[in-house]
Enzyme design. Structure first.
Site, short mmCIF file in Angstrom:
data_model
loop_
_atom_site.label_atom_id
_atom_site.label_comp_id
_atom_site.label_asym_id
_atom_site.label_seq_id
_atom_site.Cartn_x
_atom_site.Cartn_y
_atom_site.Cartn_z
N ASP A 118 -14.58 95.28 -18.64
CA ASP A 118 -14.09 95.40 -17.26
C ASP A 118 -13.65 94.03 -16.75
OD1 ASP A 118 -16.39 98.00 -16.01
OD2 ASP A 118 -14.90 97.91 -17.64
N TYR B 250 -10.33 93.17 -18.11
CA TYR B 250 -9.30 94.02 -17.48
C TYR B 250 -8.98 93.44 -16.09
CZ TYR B 250 -6.97 98.09 -15.45
OH TYR B 250 -6.06 98.92 -14.83
N GLU C 270 -8.24 128.07 -22.65
CA GLU C 270 -8.52 126.84 -21.90
C GLU C 270 -9.54 127.14 -20.81
OE1 GLU C 270 -4.76 125.40 -20.38
OE2 GLU C 270 -3.74 126.21 -22.13
N LYS D 31 -10.85 127.33 -17.25
CA LYS D 31 -10.12 127.39 -15.98
C LYS D 31 -10.84 126.46 -15.00
CE LYS D 31 -8.18 130.60 -12.59
NZ LYS D 31 -8.78 129.96 -11.39
N ARG E 36 0.61 123.08 -5.23
CA ARG E 36 1.31 124.34 -5.55
C ARG E 36 1.96 124.93 -4.30
NH1 ARG E 36 -0.01 128.75 -9.14
NH2 ARG E 36 -2.03 127.85 -9.64
N LYS F 272 -3.67 132.29 -23.01
CA LYS F 272 -2.20 132.27 -23.00
C LYS F 272 -1.67 132.65 -24.37
CE LYS F 272 -2.43 128.32 -19.86
NZ LYS F 272 -2.16 126.87 -19.66
N LYS G 111 -12.24 135.69 -15.72
CA LYS G 111 -13.14 134.98 -14.81
C LYS G 111 -14.61 135.10 -15.25
CE LYS G 111 -11.73 133.97 -11.10
NZ LYS G 111 -11.00 133.09 -10.21
N1 LIG Z 1 -7.05 125.96 -13.47
C1 LIG Z 1 -6.74 125.74 -14.74
O1 LIG Z 1 -7.48 125.10 -15.48
C2 LIG Z 1 -5.46 126.32 -15.27
C3 LIG Z 1 -4.60 126.98 -14.39
C4 LIG Z 1 -3.41 127.53 -14.89
C5 LIG Z 1 -2.49 128.26 -14.04
O2 LIG Z 1 -2.69 128.37 -12.81
C6 LIG Z 1 -1.34 128.89 -14.67
C7 LIG Z 1 -0.46 129.68 -13.93
C8 LIG Z 1 0.61 130.27 -14.61
F1 LIG Z 1 1.44 131.05 -13.92
C9 LIG Z 1 0.83 130.08 -15.97
C10 LIG Z 1 -0.04 129.27 -16.70
C11 LIG Z 1 -1.12 128.69 -16.05
O3 LIG Z 1 -1.97 127.91 -16.79
C12 LIG Z 1 -3.10 127.39 -16.26
N2 LIG Z 1 -3.94 126.75 -17.11
C13 LIG Z 1 -5.10 126.21 -16.65
N3 LIG Z 1 -5.91 125.56 -17.55
#
Ligand SMILES: NC(=O)c1cc2c(=O)c3cc(F)ccc3oc2nc1N
Length: 331
Positions: free
Chosen positions: A34, A37, A114, A116, A137, A290, A314
Site C-alpha cells: 500500500d 502504491y 450465476e 443473482k 437500469r 442463461k 430464486k
Molecule cells: N443480479 C445479478 O447478479 C444478475 C442480473 C442479471 C439480469 O438482470 C439480467 C437481465 C436480463 F434481461 C438478461 C440477463 C441478465 O443477467 C443477469 N445476470 C446476473 N448475474
C-alpha cells in the site's frame, strides 16, 4: 508546458497505477505494498498539480469527482435493460427448460449459472477503452446518469486492458458487501441515525447519493455479468466466453459462475448455494440461468420485457429479522 520526460512519466505512472488498482480491487491479489502504491499516486498528483494541462478524466487520481450533483441527468440505454422472469421451484425451472428446448427443436445447449447478486443493476459504457458513462437500469429504457458515483468504485476499471472495441457496454450488479453494511449501520446507530434495512437498500441509496465523496466512503463493489449486447462484440460465440473476455479486459467476474450442460447440473448448483449463500461476503437472492450460445439467445428472443433465454431461480424467501440477526444487527 511540460517537457517530454514529464509527459512520459505521467503516462507510465497512470499505466502502473491502473495495473495495481486492477490487481488489488479486481483480482484481490496485490503485488505492491500500500505504501509503494500511495507513493506512486502521490508522485502523479504532484506532477498533475504542477501541470494541470496533463490531467485527463481517466487519471487514477480522479476517481472521486467534483462537486455534488444537483440531481441526476437521465440517459437512454442504447440496448434496453430487460428484466428476468422468475422460477421459484424445480418444476417451474424445468418448465422453463422444456419451453426453451421445444423452441430450439430439441437442440442441446449449455447454460451458465450465476449467483443473482442482490444489488443494483448498472450499465457501464466505454469508448476507446475509457469509462465514459455509468447509469442505473431505471425503467429499462431510460436510467439515471451516476457516472461520478460509479467512478469511485475501485473495482470498476476507468481504463480497460487488452484490445477493447471502440464502443463497449457492460452490465453489472453494484452492491455493498455485508461487512460494510454492518459497519455502516453500527456508525449510524452510534450517531443515533436511522439504520438501513439491508445491504441492497443501503447500496442503492449510496449509488444515488448526490455527493460522490459519500459514495466513495462506503466501499461499494461490482460483479460484471454480461455485455450490453452480444452484437457489440462479434466473434464471441457464447456468454461464457464473453465473461472470460470481460475478465481479460479488467472486469471483476464472479468466481462462482459455472457452465452447466443439463438441468440436473443447474439444480445441483442451486442446491449447493442454498447452503452456501450465507457464507458469502455479499447478498444473493437466487441463481440466474442463461442459455449460453449467443445464436440460441437471439433465436429465442424476448417476450415483453423478459428474455426467453434466461430465468432467475430464486432462493426461498427468509425471515428478514433472522437475516439481520445473522449478520449481527440486533433488531
Ligand atoms: N443480479 C445479478 O447478479 C444478475 C442480473 C442479471 C439480469 O438482470 C439480467 C437481465 C436480463 F434481461 C438478461 C440477463 C441478465 O443477467 C443477469 N445476470 C446476473 N448475474
Amino acid at each position: 508546458m511540460a517537457d517530454d520526460s514529464i509527459v512520459q512519466r505521467v503516462a507510465e505512472l497512470r499505466r502502473e497505477l491502473h495495473y495495481h488498482n486492477h490487481r488489488y480491487y479486481v483480482m484481490d491479489d496485490p503485488v505492491i505494498s500500500d505504501f509503494d502504491y500511495d507513493m506512486l499516486l502521490q508522485e502523479l498528483r504532484t506532477i498533475e498539480e504542477e501541470h494541470p494541462e496533463l490531467v485527463t478524466p481517466d487519471s487514477p487520481t480522479h476517481r472521486i469527482g467534483g462537486d455534488p450533483a444537483e440531481g441526476f441527468v437521465q440517459v437512454e440505454h442504447r440496448h434496453t435493460m430487460l428484466s428476468l422472469g422468475n422460477a421459484f421451484d424445480d418444476e417451474s425451472l424445468e418448465a422453463w427448460y422444456r419451453r426453451v428446448r421445444n423452441l430450439l427443436d430439441d437442440a442441446d445447449f449449455s447454460m451458465t449459472c450465476e449467483l443473482k447478486i442482490d444489488g443494483l443493476a448498472v450499465s457501464l459504457v466505454y469508448e476507446d477503452g475509457v469509462f465514459v458513462q455509468g447509469a442505473t437500469r431505471g425503467n429499462g429504457f431510460v436510467g439515471e446518469n451516476v457516472t461520478q458515483n460509479l467512478r469511485t468504485i475501485r473495482s470498476i476499471p476507468l481504463v480497460l486492458q487488452g484490445d477493447p472495441p471502440p464502443y463497449l457496454e457492460v452490465r453489472g450488479e453494484v452492491y455493498m458487501p455485508v461487512e460494510s453494511f454492518r459497519r455502516l449501520n453500527e456508525e449510524r446507530a452510534e450517531r443515533g441515525e436511522q439504520l438501513f434495512a439491508n445491504p441492497r437498500n443501503s447500496g442503492a441509496g449510496t449509488i444515488r447519493q448526490l455527493d460522490p465523496k459519500v459514495t466513495a466512503s462506503r466501499n461499494m463493489q461490482i460483479w460484471a455479468y454480461s455485455l450490453g449486447d452480444a452484437g457489440d462484440v462479434p466473434g464471441l460465440p457464447d456468454h461464457w466466453e464473453a465473461l472470460e473476455w470481460l475478465k481479460s479486459l479488467g472486469f471483476r467476474i464472479n468466481p462462482n459462475n459455472r457452465l452447466c450442460y443439463t438441468v440436473e447440473e443447474v439444480k445441483d448448483y442451486y442446491r449447493e448455494f442454498v447452503e452456501r449463500r450465507h457464507g458469502l461476503p455479499y447478498e444473493v437472492d437466487g441463481v440466474v440461468v442463461k442459455v449460453n450460445p449467443f445464436n440460441y439467445q437471439s433465436s429465442l428472443g424476448v417476450v415483453g420485457r423478459e428474455p426467453r433465454w434466461a430465468v432467475a431461480y430464486k432462493f426461498p424467501a427468509e425471515r428478514a429479522v433472522t437475516r439481520l440477526l445473522e449478520i449481527g444487527i440486533n433488531v
